[in-house]
Design a protein around this motif. Sequence first.
Motif, PDB file in Angstrom:
ATOM      1  N   CYS A   1       0.830  -1.203   0.000  1.00  0.00           N
ATOM      2  CA  CYS A   1       0.000   0.000   0.000  1.00  0.00           C
ATOM      3  C   CYS A   1       0.864   1.252   0.000  1.00  0.00           C
ATOM      4  O   CYS A   1       1.990   1.252   0.486  1.00  0.00           O
ATOM      5  CB  CYS A   1      -0.965   0.002   1.172  1.00  0.00           C
TER       6      CYS A   1
ATOM      7  N   PHE B   1      -8.165   1.425  -0.070  1.00  0.00           N
ATOM      8  CA  PHE B   1      -8.526   0.442   0.954  1.00  0.00           C
ATOM      9  C   PHE B   1     -10.042   0.306   1.028  1.00  0.00           C
ATOM     10  O   PHE B   1     -10.580  -0.791   1.141  1.00  0.00           O
ATOM     11  CB  PHE B   1      -8.001   0.869   2.326  1.00  0.00           C
TER      12      PHE B   1
ATOM     13  N   GLN C   1     -12.209  -3.148   0.298  1.00  0.00           N
ATOM     14  CA  GLN C   1     -13.124  -3.787   1.241  1.00  0.00           C
ATOM     15  C   GLN C   1     -14.538  -3.856   0.675  1.00  0.00           C
ATOM     16  O   GLN C   1     -15.233  -4.852   0.871  1.00  0.00           O
ATOM     17  CB  GLN C   1     -13.102  -3.055   2.575  1.00  0.00           C
TER      18      GLN C   1
ATOM     19  N   LEU D   1      -9.078  -7.688   4.599  1.00  0.00           N
ATOM     20  CA  LEU D   1      -7.699  -7.480   5.026  1.00  0.00           C
ATOM     21  C   LEU D   1      -7.171  -8.647   5.845  1.00  0.00           C
ATOM     22  O   LEU D   1      -5.968  -8.887   5.883  1.00  0.00           O
ATOM     23  CB  LEU D   1      -7.580  -6.185   5.832  1.00  0.00           C
TER      24      LEU D   1
ATOM     25  N   TYR E   1      -4.691 -11.459   4.376  1.00  0.00           N
ATOM     26  CA  TYR E   1      -3.269 -11.245   4.081  1.00  0.00           C
ATOM     27  C   TYR E   1      -2.412 -11.623   5.277  1.00  0.00           C
ATOM     28  O   TYR E   1      -2.781 -11.395   6.420  1.00  0.00           O
ATOM     29  CB  TYR E   1      -3.020  -9.783   3.689  1.00  0.00           C
TER      30      TYR E   1
ATOM     31  N   VAL F   1       0.962  -6.869   5.500  1.00  0.00           N
ATOM     32  CA  VAL F   1       0.680  -5.642   4.754  1.00  0.00           C
ATOM     33  C   VAL F   1       1.971  -4.834   4.784  1.00  0.00           C
ATOM     34  O   VAL F   1       2.527  -4.593   5.860  1.00  0.00           O
ATOM     35  CB  VAL F   1      -0.472  -4.835   5.383  1.00  0.00           C
TER      36      VAL F   1
ATOM     37  N   ALA G   1      -3.078   1.464   7.433  1.00  0.00           N
ATOM     38  CA  ALA G   1      -2.995  -0.001   7.520  1.00  0.00           C
ATOM     39  C   ALA G   1      -3.020  -0.456   8.979  1.00  0.00           C
ATOM     40  O   ALA G   1      -3.707  -1.430   9.319  1.00  0.00           O
ATOM     41  CB  ALA G   1      -1.733  -0.504   6.828  1.00  0.00           C
TER      42      ALA G   1
ATOM     43  N   THR H   1      -6.124  -2.711  10.464  1.00  0.00           N
ATOM     44  CA  THR H   1      -5.777  -4.104  10.783  1.00  0.00           C
ATOM     45  C   THR H   1      -5.613  -4.354  12.276  1.00  0.00           C
ATOM     46  O   THR H   1      -5.164  -5.424  12.673  1.00  0.00           O
ATOM     47  CB  THR H   1      -4.484  -4.523  10.068  1.00  0.00           C
TER      48      THR H   1
END
Length: 192
Positions: A11, A70, A74, A80, A83, A86, A97, A101
Motif C-alpha cells: 500500500c 482500501f 473492502q 484485510l 493477508y 501488509v 494499515a 488491521t
Amino acid sequence: MGNLPSSVLFCCDHNAVRSPMAEGIMKKLYGQKVYVQSAGVKNDMEIDGFSIAVCQELGVELARHRSRSFQEMQAWGDDLGQYDVVIALSPASQRLALELTRHYHLSVEYWPILDPTGIGENREAKLSAYRQARDQIVDRMSARFGPPEVEAPPRLAPMTAVIAVGVWRGPSHGQGQWRKDFHQQRMAGGLV
C-alpha cells in the motif's frame, strides 16, 4: 527461499506509483507462490506513466493496473484478514494499515521507499528517480523474502520512448471519459 508469506498487500498513498510497482515486481520475481495485491489510502489517480516505463525495463507489465483504495478493496469483498503481511510504502498508508488491521492477526511492515513523483526537472531526471524507487523495492523484497524465483532482469535496460495513447472506455466505463494508457515503445531505427 526466505520467509515468503502466502499473501501480501502493498500500500501507498494513491496506488498509482510505488504499490503497483511493488505488486508487479513481486508477481514477476516470486511467481504464483504468493498472492499479491495493492491498494492506496485514496484512489484519485491513474497508474503513473513513469512507473509503467521503469517497470517495463524489468519485463513487468503495469499498463492495465487499476488503482484502488482500501475502502474500495473492502467494498469489493477483499478482506484485510486474508493477508499474512501488509507492507506500507508511505507513512500515510502505514498509519491507515495499522488502523484498519488492529483487530487482525497479521503484521504491518513499513518500507520507506522514495516517492519519485516530485523529483526531476526533465524526463531523464524523472526516470532516474523512478528507477531509484523501483530498485529500492527490488532490494527490500530480496532482503525480506530471499532470492527471487526467477533471475531478475538487468535493471537499466534502455528505454527510448513512452507514447501516450487515448483509449475510449465507452459509456459504461466512466461515462465515456478518455483515459490515458502509457505503453513503452523501443526504438530501433524508428518506432517499432
